[in-house]
Enzyme design. Structure first.
Site, short mmCIF file in Angstrom:
data_model
loop_
_atom_site.label_atom_id
_atom_site.label_comp_id
_atom_site.label_asym_id
_atom_site.label_seq_id
_atom_site.Cartn_x
_atom_site.Cartn_y
_atom_site.Cartn_z
N ASP A 86 1.08 -20.84 -0.39
CA ASP A 86 0.91 -21.97 -1.30
C ASP A 86 -0.13 -21.66 -2.37
O ASP A 86 -0.57 -20.52 -2.51
CB ASP A 86 0.55 -23.23 -0.52
CG ASP A 86 -0.75 -23.07 0.29
OD1 ASP A 86 -1.50 -22.11 0.03
OD2 ASP A 86 -1.00 -23.90 1.18
N HIS A 124 0.82 -1.21 0.00
CA HIS A 124 0.00 0.00 0.00
C HIS A 124 0.86 1.26 0.00
O HIS A 124 0.45 2.29 -0.55
CB HIS A 124 -0.94 0.00 1.20
CG HIS A 124 -2.17 -0.84 0.99
ND1 HIS A 124 -3.45 -0.34 1.10
CD2 HIS A 124 -2.30 -2.14 0.64
CE1 HIS A 124 -4.32 -1.30 0.84
NE2 HIS A 124 -3.64 -2.41 0.56
N HIS A 127 -2.02 -12.94 -0.92
CA HIS A 127 -3.33 -13.20 -0.35
C HIS A 127 -3.45 -14.62 0.19
O HIS A 127 -4.42 -14.94 0.88
CB HIS A 127 -4.43 -12.92 -1.38
CG HIS A 127 -4.68 -11.47 -1.60
ND1 HIS A 127 -5.70 -10.99 -2.39
CD2 HIS A 127 -4.02 -10.37 -1.13
CE1 HIS A 127 -5.66 -9.66 -2.38
NE2 HIS A 127 -4.65 -9.28 -1.64
#
Length: 373
Positions: free
Chosen positions: A225, A72, A200
């Site tokens: 993963d 960000h 994420h």
């Protein structure tokens, strides 16, 4: 003879180039640590402080917040605005801390106030720049998450001169056209955007749906993963919280959250094949993320004016890359494959009842700020 002489000169040239690229460790810190440059001394001690003090050596939502903060701060960069004679942001310059008001008040930065405040204390106590501490903490956090790569780290970013415009923050509600345009302006193509979203796999939502804070985005939130890429392609069946919220898509599993931006990118023809490739080749996730994230860390910066202190970043935890798989209770019929260039890989489902998504180990307010160097 002339040919041999040329080979000899070339070999000397190659050796000198290699020596320049790999700086010898011939300088010594006050504590006796041998380094390539004494400017890196502080980062050795900060590595231990952050890994054990801030992150408690655990890949959880605190580490996730540090990774998110690095992105960000850096994405606030727009050559297009600069060409228009407007302020286009300074990239990875620490402006999110230097100009915490207004930046931490931007809607897209919700949930970053605590991690930014803590990292700022570390920076102030140790006399390092905010831009540096943000990218360094990101690199440290990733060494804790199994499967994540070891990033390079360059120190010496100058102080930010102005806040980044709020319009440069990508929105979870944005259509794919808008997301791709924003990233292209910042210097990233569609494949690099998909690569960056590997973060994420260890991420948690906090404020899109405030009724279920710290909800993970895949069923293995402590592991870097392929499950994030698999599960984002599963048919969404329910809202995990109290109903639909802006920026949210239906989730396929109880206790799992899905951003609308991820849902769309996984199915768009410009990004779906790259997305699917990580399911077939999970071993490519870490190296591709590494390349894209190291690029993020230098947005708006001149790498050649910085000092390479990558040596201060410890080795990542050992990890055997697992094959991608379907959560228990799901089948290939639940996959919404969108890549027309290649068939969806034949992956199997975990045995047993429906997959239970783990809850976070603790919340962000559990960690304690340092009070002295």
């Amino acid at each position: 003879m002339a040919f041999l002489s040329i080979l000899f000169v070339l070999s000397l040239f190659s050796s000198s180039v290699f020596s320049a690229l790999v700086a010898p460790r011939d300088q010594t810190c006050d504590d006796g640590t041998v380094v390539s440059d004494t400017k890196c001394c502080i980062w050795y001690s900060l590595y231990d402080e952050l890994r054990h003090g801030l992150f408690n050596s655990v890949c959880d939502e605190v580490a996730s917040d540090a990774i998110r903060l690095a992105f960000h701060d850096a994405i606030g960069y727009s050559p297009a605005l600069t060409e228009q004679g407007k302020w286009g942001g300074g990239g990875a310059d620490g402006s999110i801390m230097t100009f915490a008001s207004p930046e931490l008040g931007y809607a897209g930065n919700k949930g970053l106030q605590t991690i930014a405040g803590i990292e700022r204390i570390y920076a102030d106590l140790n006399g390092v720049s905010y831009g540096d501490i943000i990218q360094f903490a990101n690199a440290v956090a990733l060494t804790i998450c199994p499967g994540a790569p070891r990033l390079e780290f360059f120190a010496g970013r100058p102080k930010a001169v102005a806040a980044a415009p709020e319009s440069l923050l990508p929105s979870a509600s944005a259509p794919v056209d808008e997301l791709l345009a924003r990233f292209k302006d910042a210097g990233f193509n569609a494949n690099e955007l998909v690569d960056l979203l590997a973060s994420h796999s260890v991420a948690f939502q906090e404020h899109v749906d405030p009724t279920i804070p710290f909800t993970p985005m895949d069923s293995t939130p402590g592991t870097f993963d392929a499950q994030f890429y698999v599960e984002t392609l599963l048919n969404g069946t329910a809202w995990p919280g109290d109903g639909e919220h802006p920026g949210e898509a239906k989730s396929p599993l109880d206790g799992e959250f899905r951003l609308m931006s991820d849902h769309r990118l996984a199915r768009d023809p410009r990004t779906s094949c790259r997305w699917q490739s990580f399911i077939k080749h999970p071993e490519q996730i870490a190296p591709r993320f590494k390349k894209a994230m190291e690029k993020i860390a230098l947005v708006g910066q001149d790498k050649y004016l910085l000092t390479d202190c990558s040596e201060a970043i410890g080795a990542p935890v050992e990890f055997s890359i697992p094959d991608a798989h379907l959560p228990a209770g799901k089948t290939l019929d639940d996959i919404e494959a969108s890549c027309e260039e290649e068939e969806f890989p034949s992956i199997t489902a975990d045995p047993g009842p429906s997959t239970a998504v783990p809850t976070p180990t603790h919340i962000e307010n559990d960690f304690v700020a340092p009070t002295s160097i």
